[in-house]
Scaffold this motif. Structure first.
Motif, mmCIF file in Angstrom:
data_model
loop_
_atom_site.group_PDB
_atom_site.id
_atom_site.type_symbol
_atom_site.label_atom_id
_atom_site.label_comp_id
_atom_site.label_asym_id
_atom_site.label_seq_id
_atom_site.Cartn_x
_atom_site.Cartn_y
_atom_site.Cartn_z
ATOM 1 N N GLY A 57 -18.266 4.742 6.052
ATOM 2 C CA GLY A 57 -19.385 4.175 6.802
ATOM 3 C C GLY A 57 -19.713 4.918 8.087
ATOM 4 O O GLY A 57 -20.864 4.932 8.531
ATOM 5 N N VAL A 58 -18.706 5.558 8.707
ATOM 6 C CA VAL A 58 -18.935 6.253 9.987
ATOM 7 C C VAL A 58 -19.013 7.773 9.810
ATOM 8 O O VAL A 58 -19.132 8.507 10.794
ATOM 9 N N ARG A 59 -18.977 8.215 8.584
ATOM 10 C CA ARG A 59 -18.995 9.663 8.303
ATOM 11 C C ARG A 59 -20.215 10.341 8.943
ATOM 12 O O ARG A 59 -21.357 9.949 8.710
ATOM 13 N N GLY A 60 -19.936 11.345 9.778
ATOM 14 C CA GLY A 60 -21.009 12.133 10.394
ATOM 15 C C GLY A 60 -21.814 11.408 11.461
ATOM 16 O O GLY A 60 -22.844 11.914 11.909
ATOM 17 N N LYS A 61 -21.353 10.215 11.886
ATOM 18 C CA LYS A 61 -22.114 9.415 12.872
ATOM 19 C C LYS A 61 -21.453 9.470 14.258
ATOM 20 O O LYS A 61 -20.240 9.531 14.371
ATOM 21 N N LYS A 62 -22.295 9.408 15.296
ATOM 22 C CA LYS A 62 -21.791 9.388 16.678
ATOM 23 C C LYS A 62 -21.578 7.957 17.147
ATOM 24 O O LYS A 62 -22.285 7.040 16.701
ATOM 25 N N LEU A 63 -20.654 7.779 18.091
ATOM 26 C CA LEU A 63 -20.430 6.452 18.688
ATOM 27 C C LEU A 63 -21.701 5.922 19.331
ATOM 28 O O LEU A 63 -21.925 4.715 19.405
ATOM 29 N N THR A 64 -22.537 6.841 19.815
ATOM 30 C CA THR A 64 -23.741 6.458 20.565
ATOM 31 C C THR A 64 -24.975 6.271 19.674
ATOM 32 O O THR A 64 -26.065 6.020 20.185
ATOM 33 N N CYS A 65 -24.806 6.392 18.348
ATOM 34 C CA CYS A 65 -25.979 6.232 17.477
ATOM 35 C C CYS A 65 -26.382 4.749 17.392
ATOM 36 O O CYS A 65 -25.641 3.872 17.827
ATOM 37 N N GLU A 66 -27.533 4.487 16.832
ATOM 38 C CA GLU A 66 -28.007 3.096 16.710
ATOM 39 C C GLU A 66 -27.445 2.471 15.437
ATOM 40 O O GLU A 66 -27.357 3.122 14.406
ATOM 41 N N TYR A 67 -27.083 1.187 15.539
ATOM 42 C CA TYR A 67 -26.587 0.454 14.368
ATOM 43 C C TYR A 67 -26.796 -1.039 14.629
ATOM 44 O O TYR A 67 -26.979 -1.476 15.766
ATOM 45 N N LYS A 68 -26.768 -1.802 13.546
ATOM 46 C CA LYS A 68 -26.982 -3.249 13.621
ATOM 47 C C LYS A 68 -25.782 -3.921 14.284
ATOM 48 O O LYS A 68 -24.633 -3.601 13.984
ATOM 49 N N VAL A 69 -26.072 -4.866 15.191
ATOM 50 C CA VAL A 69 -25.008 -5.649 15.830
ATOM 51 C C VAL A 69 -25.264 -7.125 15.527
ATOM 52 O O VAL A 69 -26.184 -7.733 16.062
ATOM 53 N N SER A 70 -24.446 -7.700 14.638
ATOM 54 C CA SER A 70 -24.622 -9.090 14.216
ATOM 55 C C SER A 70 -23.965 -10.041 15.225
ATOM 56 O O SER A 70 -23.220 -9.615 16.111
ATOM 57 N N GLU A 71 -24.209 -11.319 15.040
ATOM 58 C CA GLU A 71 -23.629 -12.328 15.941
ATOM 59 C C GLU A 71 -22.089 -12.336 15.905
ATOM 60 O O GLU A 71 -21.450 -12.372 16.960
ATOM 61 N N PRO A 72 -21.463 -12.262 14.699
ATOM 62 C CA PRO A 72 -19.993 -12.210 14.692
ATOM 63 C C PRO A 72 -19.432 -10.988 15.437
ATOM 64 O O PRO A 72 -18.381 -11.082 16.072
ATOM 65 N N ILE A 73 -20.129 -9.867 15.363
ATOM 66 C CA ILE A 73 -19.699 -8.666 16.108
ATOM 67 C C ILE A 73 -19.732 -8.948 17.603
ATOM 68 O O ILE A 73 -18.780 -8.638 18.341
ATOM 69 N N GLU A 74 -20.818 -9.544 18.061
ATOM 70 C CA GLU A 74 -20.941 -9.892 19.488
ATOM 71 C C GLU A 74 -19.819 -10.838 19.918
ATOM 72 O O GLU A 74 -19.247 -10.704 21.001
ATOM 73 N N LYS A 75 -19.491 -11.793 19.040
ATOM 74 C CA LYS A 75 -18.427 -12.760 19.354
ATOM 75 C C LYS A 75 -17.057 -12.085 19.424
ATOM 76 O O LYS A 75 -16.217 -12.466 20.245
ATOM 77 N N LEU A 76 -16.833 -11.102 18.564
ATOM 78 C CA LEU A 76 -15.564 -10.360 18.594
ATOM 79 C C LEU A 76 -15.441 -9.542 19.878
ATOM 80 O O LEU A 76 -14.364 -9.462 20.474
ATOM 81 N N VAL A 77 -16.542 -8.946 20.302
ATOM 82 C CA VAL A 77 -16.531 -8.184 21.560
ATOM 83 C C VAL A 77 -16.257 -9.133 22.725
ATOM 84 O O VAL A 77 -15.480 -8.811 23.633
ATOM 85 N N ALA A 78 -16.852 -10.327 22.686
ATOM 86 C CA ALA A 78 -16.610 -11.332 23.733
ATOM 87 C C ALA A 78 -15.132 -11.737 23.758
ATOM 88 O O ALA A 78 -14.540 -11.913 24.828
ATOM 89 N N LEU A 79 -14.524 -11.868 22.584
ATOM 90 C CA LEU A 79 -13.091 -12.193 22.488
ATOM 91 C C LEU A 79 -12.256 -11.096 23.171
ATOM 92 O O LEU A 79 -11.356 -11.386 23.969
ATOM 93 N N LEU A 80 -12.588 -9.829 22.881
ATOM 94 C CA LEU A 80 -11.854 -8.714 23.480
ATOM 95 C C LEU A 80 -12.098 -8.628 24.991
ATOM 96 O O LEU A 80 -11.194 -8.277 25.752
ATOM 97 N N ASN A 81 -13.307 -8.991 25.404
ATOM 98 C CA ASN A 81 -13.601 -9.027 26.844
ATOM 99 C C ASN A 81 -12.740 -10.070 27.553
ATOM 100 O O ASN A 81 -12.319 -9.880 28.695
#
Length: 261
Positions: A57-81
């Motif tokens: 899924g990340v083959r040839g992609k940069k960390l700074t590229c655009e990608y979809k951020v779903s609600e569960p992803i946002e919640k996981l980042v909040a957990l890590l914060n």
């Protein structure tokens, strides 16, 4: 509305989730012979499939590229914060030993106490029964509170935590890039802060077998990012200028930068 249309409308509604049963995980690999059993298991196939799917899924992609951020992803980042904030609220204590600051145990005790509640913020209510099982992997992913160490086994537990969230349908196929670039990358930042703040020892150091005593997965996914790159080659990984200029785009180089620090 005609009867046939009403029926068609009903059939398109989301089907009720399959009934799943959950259990508290327990350690099953206790001796070398247990590894063969693990490698034959469905869990091993699922885990390896998860790692390799994300790798693709990340083959040839940069960390700074655009990608979809779903609600569960946002919640996981909040957990890590939240975990990050707890580090700020739990400063290291004065002690004679330079390594393994005992304040880590205070920080870990808070996670041990709150893990299920944190997981419950990420998963939907109809999957609430999964929280105690999934929370164990989260608790196992931050280091050992007795030895005050952290290593690749703890990192593997975080990958298993994310794999569990995929298996119960919280994370989906189109979350692949965000799982690595947003969630896992944030996890790495928090783990590096833990390592530096509490001077954690590496767990099970492999010496020359690993570039980094603490992490392993960012070298797998990070190398996939670099496939077919027009300029960057393995010889550049020891070039300080190249690392400084590209580390924000590539996980592999971010790891090299942290090692040099």
């Amino acid at each position: 509305m005609a009867e046939s249309e009403r029926q068609a409308g009903t059939s398109e509604e989301v089907a009720p989730p399959l009934q799943q049963s959950f259990m508290i995980p327990k350690k099953e690999i206790n001796m070398v012979s247990d590894m063969a059993k693990w490698k034959r298991s469905q869990a091993y196939a699922d885990y390896m499939g998860f790692i390799l799917t994300l790798n693709e899924g990340v083959r040839g992609k940069k960390l700074t590229c655009e990608y979809k951020v779903s609600e569960p992803i946002e919640k996981l980042v909040a957990l890590l914060n939240t975990l990050d904030r707890w580090i700020d609220e739990t400063p290291p204590v004065d002690q004679p030993s330079r390594f393994g600051n005992k304040a880590f145990r205070t920080w870990y005790a808070k996670l041990d106490q709150e893990a299920e509640k944190l997981v419950a913020t990420v998963i939907p209510k109809h999957l609430a029964d999964a929280a105690p099982e999934v929370a164990v992997y989260l608790k196992e992913s931050v280091g050992n509170s007795t030895r005050i160490d952290y290593g690749t086994g703890h990192e593997a537990a975080f990958a298993a935590f994310l794999c569990c969230l995929c298996k119960i349908g919280v994370l989906r196929v189109d979350d692949q890039m965000a799982i690595v670039f947003k969630v896992f990358n944030r996890y790495l930042e928090v783990m590096r802060k833990l390592q530096k703040t509490y001077r954690m020892e590496p767990a099970g150091s492999q010496g020359v077998w690993g570039l980094d005593d603490f992490q392993f997965l960012p070298f797998i996914w990070g190398s996939s990012q670099l496939i077919d790159h027009p300029n960057l080659e393995p010889r550049h990984f020891v070039d300080e200028k190249v690392v400084n200029e590209n580390h924000k785009d590539f996980m592999f180089l971010e790891c090299i930068l942290f090692i040099t620090e």
